[in-house]
Scaffold this motif. Sequence first.
Motif, PDB file in Angstrom:
ATOM      1  N   LYS A  55       0.817  -1.211   0.000  1.00  0.00           N
ATOM      2  CA  LYS A  55       0.000   0.000   0.000  1.00  0.00           C
ATOM      3  C   LYS A  55       0.853   1.264   0.000  1.00  0.00           C
ATOM      4  N   ALA A  56       1.797   1.315  -0.935  1.00  0.00           N
ATOM      5  CA  ALA A  56       2.615   2.510  -1.201  1.00  0.00           C
ATOM      6  C   ALA A  56       3.568   2.881  -0.084  1.00  0.00           C
ATOM      7  N   LYS A  57       3.924   1.909   0.753  1.00  0.00           N
ATOM      8  CA  LYS A  57       4.875   2.194   1.837  1.00  0.00           C
ATOM      9  C   LYS A  57       5.518   0.880   2.282  1.00  0.00           C
ATOM     10  N   SER A  58       6.647   1.002   2.940  1.00  0.00           N
ATOM     11  CA  SER A  58       7.333  -0.209   3.402  1.00  0.00           C
ATOM     12  C   SER A  58       6.652  -0.824   4.617  1.00  0.00           C
ATOM     13  N   ALA A  59       6.090   0.027   5.471  1.00  0.00           N
ATOM     14  CA  ALA A  59       5.480  -0.411   6.722  1.00  0.00           C
ATOM     15  C   ALA A  59       4.655   0.749   7.275  1.00  0.00           C
ATOM     16  N   PRO A  60       3.858   0.527   8.309  1.00  0.00           N
ATOM     17  CA  PRO A  60       3.144   1.646   8.932  1.00  0.00           C
ATOM     18  C   PRO A  60       4.115   2.720   9.410  1.00  0.00           C
ATOM     19  N   ALA A  61       3.632   3.943   9.492  1.00  0.00           N
ATOM     20  CA  ALA A  61       4.496   5.088   9.779  1.00  0.00           C
ATOM     21  C   ALA A  61       5.285   4.924  11.078  1.00  0.00           C
ATOM     22  N   ARG A  62       4.643   4.459  12.138  1.00  0.00           N
ATOM     23  CA  ARG A  62       5.342   4.338  13.422  1.00  0.00           C
ATOM     24  C   ARG A  62       6.487   3.321  13.350  1.00  0.00           C
ATOM     25  N   LEU A  63       6.293   2.257  12.598  1.00  0.00           N
ATOM     26  CA  LEU A  63       7.353   1.265  12.447  1.00  0.00           C
ATOM     27  C   LEU A  63       8.518   1.831  11.648  1.00  0.00           C
ATOM     28  N   ARG A  64       8.201   2.532  10.577  1.00  0.00           N
ATOM     29  CA  ARG A  64       9.259   3.152   9.769  1.00  0.00           C
ATOM     30  C   ARG A  64      10.039   4.164  10.599  1.00  0.00           C
ATOM     31  N   ALA A  65       9.325   5.004  11.328  1.00  0.00           N
ATOM     32  CA  ALA A  65       9.982   6.006  12.162  1.00  0.00           C
ATOM     33  C   ALA A  65      10.810   5.353  13.260  1.00  0.00           C
ATOM     34  N   GLY A  66      10.272   4.304  13.858  1.00  0.00           N
ATOM     35  CA  GLY A  66      10.990   3.625  14.934  1.00  0.00           C
ATOM     36  C   GLY A  66      12.305   3.039  14.462  1.00  0.00           C
ATOM     37  N   GLU A  67      12.296   2.415  13.303  1.00  0.00           N
ATOM     38  CA  GLU A  67      13.535   1.840  12.780  1.00  0.00           C
ATOM     39  C   GLU A  67      14.542   2.925  12.439  1.00  0.00           C
ATOM     40  N   PHE A  68      14.062   4.036  11.872  1.00  0.00           N
ATOM     41  CA  PHE A  68      14.967   5.140  11.559  1.00  0.00           C
ATOM     42  C   PHE A  68      15.546   5.740  12.837  1.00  0.00           C
ATOM     43  N   ASN A  69      14.691   5.975  13.833  1.00  0.00           N
ATOM     44  CA  ASN A  69      15.172   6.517  15.116  1.00  0.00           C
ATOM     45  C   ASN A  69      16.227   5.602  15.730  1.00  0.00           C
ATOM     46  N   GLU A  70      16.000   4.299  15.638  1.00  0.00           N
ATOM     47  CA  GLU A  70      16.948   3.339  16.205  1.00  0.00           C
ATOM     48  C   GLU A  70      18.296   3.418  15.493  1.00  0.00           C
ATOM     49  N   MET A  71      18.270   3.539  14.164  1.00  0.00           N
ATOM     50  CA  MET A  71      19.534   3.638  13.431  1.00  0.00           C
ATOM     51  C   MET A  71      20.238   4.956  13.717  1.00  0.00           C
ATOM     52  N   MET A  72      19.469   6.024  13.925  1.00  0.00           N
ATOM     53  CA  MET A  72      20.081   7.311  14.257  1.00  0.00           C
ATOM     54  C   MET A  72      20.739   7.280  15.633  1.00  0.00           C
ATOM     55  N   SER A  73      20.268   6.432  16.529  1.00  0.00           N
ATOM     56  CA  SER A  73      20.835   6.352  17.881  1.00  0.00           C
ATOM     57  C   SER A  73      21.903   5.269  18.000  1.00  0.00           C
ATOM     58  N   ASN A  74      22.076   4.469  16.953  1.00  0.00           N
ATOM     59  CA  ASN A  74      23.064   3.395  16.953  1.00  0.00           C
ATOM     60  C   ASN A  74      24.437   3.980  16.619  1.00  0.00           C
ATOM     61  N   ASP A  75      25.330   4.024  17.600  1.00  0.00           N
ATOM     62  CA  ASP A  75      26.639   4.646  17.394  1.00  0.00           C
ATOM     63  C   ASP A  75      27.506   3.892  16.390  1.00  0.00           C
ATOM     64  N   ARG A  76      27.177   2.654  16.110  1.00  0.00           N
ATOM     65  CA  ARG A  76      27.940   1.889  15.107  1.00  0.00           C
ATOM     66  C   ARG A  76      27.706   2.427  13.702  1.00  0.00           C
ATOM     67  N   ILE A  77      26.513   2.949  13.448  1.00  0.00           N
ATOM     68  CA  ILE A  77      26.129   3.358  12.099  1.00  0.00           C
ATOM     69  C   ILE A  77      26.603   4.774  11.827  1.00  0.00           C
ATOM     70  N   GLY A  78      27.347   4.940  10.731  1.00  0.00           N
ATOM     71  CA  GLY A  78      27.862   6.254  10.362  1.00  0.00           C
ATOM     72  C   GLY A  78      27.164   6.866   9.171  1.00  0.00           C
ATOM     73  N   LEU A  79      26.380   6.074   8.476  1.00  0.00           N
ATOM     74  CA  LEU A  79      25.695   6.542   7.262  1.00  0.00           C
ATOM     75  C   LEU A  79      24.421   5.748   7.088  1.00  0.00           C
ATOM     76  N   ILE A  80      23.330   6.439   6.783  1.00  0.00           N
ATOM     77  CA  ILE A  80      22.057   5.786   6.479  1.00  0.00           C
ATOM     78  C   ILE A  80      21.720   6.055   5.017  1.00  0.00           C
ATOM     79  N   ILE A  81      21.488   4.977   4.262  1.00  0.00           N
ATOM     80  CA  ILE A  81      21.080   5.103   2.863  1.00  0.00           C
ATOM     81  C   ILE A  81      19.813   4.286   2.643  1.00  0.00           C
ATOM     82  N   PRO A  82      18.666   4.915   2.407  1.00  0.00           N
ATOM     83  CA  PRO A  82      17.477   4.160   2.041  1.00  0.00           C
ATOM     84  C   PRO A  82      17.682   3.475   0.690  1.00  0.00           C
TER      85      PRO A  82
END
Length: 338
Positions: A55-82
């Motif tokens: 339905k024109a999205k990868s997942a419901p908005a809260r799930l998408r936001a939650g995964e992005f927030n988690e990657m932004m707080s993960n100190d191991r990750i230096g770059l996010i590329i959708p």
Amino acid sequence: MIRYPYLEEGATIGVTAPSSGVGVELHDLIDLSCSRMKAKGYDVIVGETVWTQRKAKSAPARLRAGEFNEMMSNDRIGLIIPPWGGELLIEVLEFLEFERFKPKWILGYSDISVLLLAITLRTGIATAHGTNLIDLRGEFSDNTTAKWQSVLSMKAGESVIQHSSDKYQKEWQHSNPSPCVFHLTERTDWKVISNAAVTMQGRLLCGCIDVIRHLIGTPYGDVRHFQEQLISNEPIVWVLENCELSTADLRRSLVQMRLAGWFDNCAGILFGRSGANRPVDDYTVEDVYEDLYEEVRIPIVYDIDCGHVPPQITFVNGAYVEIEAREGKGIVKQTFNP
């Protein structure tokens, strides 16, 4: 004050889908893209949203936001590329934890430009408008696309120069795969409304007009706050591109941006090449640019290397930029000024 992330050698890349994910039939593209990144020396973490699309999205908005927030707080990750863009990224904005974000590169374009612009406007964290992950799956990249690594590896205070491409891709040929993904066959020609050489300097802001226009009037599109509080009233240079709009819709959108103050204290506007720009009643895209020029009286350059007609230059939201367009060619110098 603009805060710039720094891409370290051997960094970990987080792949998440805050807009569209990738259907099962195309999962091999993700696998191939990730293997290319690993071959370059990066580690890769792929989120669950990447593997689904409904339905024109990868997942419901809260799930998408939650995964992005988690990657932004993960100190191991230096770059996010959708993996790529999509349609409904705007749904996730109200669930993002902007106040907790630390400087970390986010690279993408199309619908992802909503995320990039919102983060830079609200937080002063520089974000990168450029290639997506899927377009990095080739055996090699053209010189313009490949520059993303050099740009994201700059340190605060440093500068990088990029040049307009020699050739661009007129149309996708998915049935004829290319070792560098794109089929670059047409001569690149940056055009200027005044037909004269132009230069411009200011702070860079980028985006796909189709989607960033919907930030106007929301807490995520406050250009005036950004200009007054984060860049000390320096002029802005806009880099915009059109994915699907007719010329009439493009014109309406640009008028709305102007009336909303987005072009106040603006040093110039650049428009990417587009496969859209469908004329309405003989009203062409050149007419649109001419009308905008009559209203704002600042340099306007079009058919530049940005957006859905590749290749594209890596533009950094928030960076100080000096741009020259002359005789069909362009030079872009970006400096990571605070």
